[in-house]
Write a protein that holds these residues in place. Sequence first.
Motif, PDB file in Angstrom:
ATOM      1  N   THR A   1       8.986  -1.687   8.153  1.00 42.36           N
ATOM      2  CA  THR A   1       8.097  -1.341   8.424  1.00 42.36           C
ATOM      3  C   THR A   1       8.052  -0.023   8.697  1.00 42.36           C
ATOM      4  OG1 THR A   1       8.034  -3.097  10.387  1.00 42.36           O
ATOM      5  CG2 THR A   1       6.565  -1.274  11.069  1.00 42.36           C
TER       6      THR A   1
ATOM      7  N   GLU B   1       2.935   1.947   9.899  1.00 41.68           N
ATOM      8  CA  GLU B   1       2.261   0.873  10.668  1.00 41.68           C
ATOM      9  C   GLU B   1       3.168   0.095  11.813  1.00 41.68           C
ATOM     10  OE1 GLU B   1       2.962  -1.839   6.467  1.00 41.68           O
ATOM     11  OE2 GLU B   1       4.329  -0.840   8.094  1.00 41.68           O
TER      12      GLU B   1
ATOM     13  N   PRO C   1      10.264  -3.909  15.148  1.00 45.31           N
ATOM     14  CA  PRO C   1      10.120  -3.839  13.903  1.00 45.31           C
ATOM     15  C   PRO C   1      10.974  -3.496  12.728  1.00 45.31           C
ATOM     16  CG  PRO C   1      10.944  -1.126  14.228  1.00 45.31           C
ATOM     17  CD  PRO C   1      11.136  -2.188  16.018  1.00 45.31           C
TER      18      PRO C   1
END
Length: 86
Positions: free
Chosen positions: A27, A31, A51
């Motif tokens: 990630t 994001e 993440p």
Amino acid sequence: MYRHLVASAGQKPYELEVSVDETEQPTSHAEHIYIASELRRSGVEWVSLAPRFIGRFEKGADYIGSIASFESDLADMLHRPPVWSV
């Protein structure tokens, strides 16, 4: 999904973890910020956002990957202002 959880839980306590760690690619910081911002904008109450970091974490195994790369990526993420304070 969150709205369904809220409706189904009624008065029972619950905690929501948003997990995006089951992906092929790590990630990105952008994001991560986008996901947290959208959750906040949508009124989703969550306790944890997972993440996908660099390398791999597996149950019953140590971290698999470059420790230095992981530490650098994590330090960079931790030094960004929290989304909820913007």
